[in-house]
Enzyme design. Structure first.
Site, PDB file in Angstrom:
ATOM      1  N   ASP A   1      50.582  98.484  40.626  1.00 40.21           N
ATOM      2  CA  ASP A   1      49.561  98.977  41.548  1.00 40.21           C
ATOM      3  C   ASP A   1      50.052  98.979  42.990  1.00 40.21           C
ATOM      4  OD1 ASP A   1      49.509  96.249  42.047  1.00 40.21           O
ATOM      5  OD2 ASP A   1      47.334  96.035  41.885  1.00 40.21           O
TER       6      ASP A   1
ATOM      7  N   ASP B   1      52.393  94.937  37.771  1.00 37.35           N
ATOM      8  CA  ASP B   1      51.310  95.728  37.174  1.00 37.35           C
ATOM      9  C   ASP B   1      51.236  97.131  37.763  1.00 37.35           C
ATOM     10  OD1 ASP B   1      50.343  94.895  39.656  1.00 37.35           O
ATOM     11  OD2 ASP B   1      48.279  94.712  38.960  1.00 37.35           O
TER      12      ASP B   1
ATOM     13  N   SER C   1      50.131  90.397  38.758  1.00 37.39           N
ATOM     14  CA  SER C   1      50.727  91.315  39.715  1.00 37.39           C
ATOM     15  C   SER C   1      52.201  91.003  39.991  1.00 37.39           C
ATOM     16  CB  SER C   1      49.894  91.298  41.005  1.00 37.39           C
ATOM     17  OG  SER C   1      50.259  92.326  41.875  1.00 37.39           O
TER      18      SER C   1
ATOM     19  N   ASP D   1      55.600  96.886  41.284  1.00 33.29           N
ATOM     20  CA  ASP D   1      55.467  95.468  40.956  1.00 33.29           C
ATOM     21  C   ASP D   1      55.057  95.329  39.499  1.00 33.29           C
ATOM     22  OD1 ASP D   1      52.864  96.378  41.263  1.00 33.29           O
ATOM     23  OD2 ASP D   1      52.120  94.505  42.096  1.00 33.29           O
TER      24      ASP D   1
END
Length: 451
Positions: free
Chosen positions: A247, A245, A104, A243
């Site tokens: 999400d 990833d 992340s 960010d």
């Protein structure tokens, strides 16, 4: 339910090539997950694997593939895609399991493994505990003729892009809007600028040159300065910061000011309530969300339902209650009408739709309430330590709560992804706020240093 040690609040995470994020452990996790989801032993079961742009992603992708195929699972490799794309494609490709390789917002040296069930939602604590039990046991492989296959999927990004564009109001375009999008040198570095441009926006893209080592490095939702500078320099209407990833999202208004997840959720909740789209008048958020958000919602006759930290727990509460909007202050915005997990790009598009529908600038939409001053400090602890179990720390917390009274709140918790004690408090009296937090931090530091 077995106690979990391997899994944290969002899958397994740590520094690459250090326990638990080693190639050997990833292979075992893959084999255990394969055993868990393969169930009846019939060949042909499918798993989709996505990743972000970390250098270690290649290693973990291969190790997981080896473990999964050894149990007869057929692996579909998506390459770099956002985490919400894995949730989507797990269901649309009729897979039994989805895996995202990402840490992340963490630095490049870290990595993680997140799981999605066949319904596209992240696994429950109970399911993760069962997989963890399998990891520590004997992982007998299938017969040679039943080993699974691994296949590269070339159109995963495009499938996701079309699905996200379909959530944008029909017939609406972004023509005339200048949008900065910061992709954190991460998983959305191609798809986010493509989607915004295809919908008509003039796009200024930053954080779109990943090299395996620069993910989240001075870019992205945890380092908004680059996007802020770009918004002001280019005279952009809005900035969308994702960010690693993709999400989560943080927004930048046309003046360069930052709007966090609480402000975004406040906007969406208010608008959805007006449109009679907000189920039961409830927004789900974690204990970290600002007290100002709760008061703002109360003024609208809406309710804030709080959960423990982690977007997975937000989604679980939403599913239990039948609610359709939730998220985290950090920028996870979950809209179950559209997706099974937080989706930064989708949330950014919904904000742009609100700008077009209202004719208001980003600054007018992203400042829904006055934040109650909030102070958060982290204290690192060592292996085997448990500072929160110490009587002196508990006494310091009790004393702080007594000092705060009804004027604010105190929240002390362990991080689910790092060896940190997070000490947070909220109060309009900033002097009292600092005194309360400093007192607890000092006591935690004292017991960790003495151990």
């Amino acid at each position: 339910m077995s106690e979990r040690h391997l899994f944290g609040t969002d899958g397994v995470r740590g520094t690459a090539n250090t326990w638990p994020m080693t190639a050997d452990m990833a292979l075992r996790i893959g084999a255990a997950a394969g055993r868990f989801f393969r169930g009846d032993g019939a060949n042909g079961h499918r798993v989709v694997i996505g990743k972000d742009t970390r250098l270690s992603g290649y290693m973990f992708e291969n190790a997981l593939t080896a473990g999964l195929t050894s149990t007869g699972m057929n692996v579909l490799l998506l390459g770099p895609v956002p985490t919400p794309a894995v949730g989507l494609l797990t269901t649309s490709m009729r897979a039994d399991l989805g895996i995202m390789i990402s840490a992340s917002h963490n630095p490049h040296a870290d990595n993680g493994i997140k799981f999605f069930g066949p319904d596209g939602f992240k696994l429950s604590d109970a399911a993760e505990a069962e997989i963890e039990t399998l990891v520590s046991g004997e992982l007998a492989p299938v017969a040679a003729g039943e080993i699974g296959r691994a296949t590269r999927v070339d159109d995963g990004r495009f499938r996701y892009a079309e699905r996200v564009k379909a959530t944008f109001p029909q017939g609406m375009r972004l023509d005339g809007l200048k949008v900065v999008v910061d992709c954190a040198n991460g998983a959305a570095y191609r798809v986010a600028p493509e989607v915004l441009w295809e919908l008509g926006a003039e796009v200024i893209a930053v954080g779109v040159r990943p090299n395996g080592l620069n993910i989240n490095d001075k870019v992205g939702s945890t380092h908004c300065e680059t996007a802020q500078e770009a918004v002001v320099a280019h005279g952009a209407d809005v900035g969308i910061c994702l960010d690693g990833d993709a999400d989560r999202v943080i927004l930048i208004d046309e003046t360069g000011a930052v709007a966090d997840g609480d402000q975004i959720m406040a906007l969406f909740a208010g608008r959805w309530a007006e449109q009679q789209r907000l189920r039961d008048g409830v927004l789900v958020a974690t204990v970290m969300s600002n007290l100002g958000l709760e008061r703002y919602l109360g003024g609208l006759g809406l309710r804030l339902e709080r959960t423990k930290v982690g977007d997975r727990y937000v989604v679980e509460a939403m599913r239990r209650g039948g609610w359709n909007l939730g998220g985290e202050q950090s920028g996870h915005i979950v809209m179950t009408d559209f997706a099974t997990t937080g989706d930064g790009l989708l949330a950014g598009l919904q904000f742009l739709a609100a700008m077009i529908e209202t004719g208001l600038p980003a600054s007018a939409l992203s400042r829904r309430f006055e934040r109650v001053p909030q102070l958060l400090r982290n204290v690192r602890f060592g292996l085997g330590q448990d500072p929160l179990s110490e009587a002196s720390v508990q006494a310091a917390i009790t004393a702080a709560e007594g000092m705060m009274g009804a004027r604010g709140r105190v929240l002390i918790r362990k991080s689910g992804t790092e060896p940190l004690i997070r000490v947070m408090a909220e109060c309009e009296d900033e002097g009292l706020l600092a005194e309360v937090v400093d007192g607890i931090v000092a006591e935690v530091e004292s017991v960790t240093a003495a151990a």
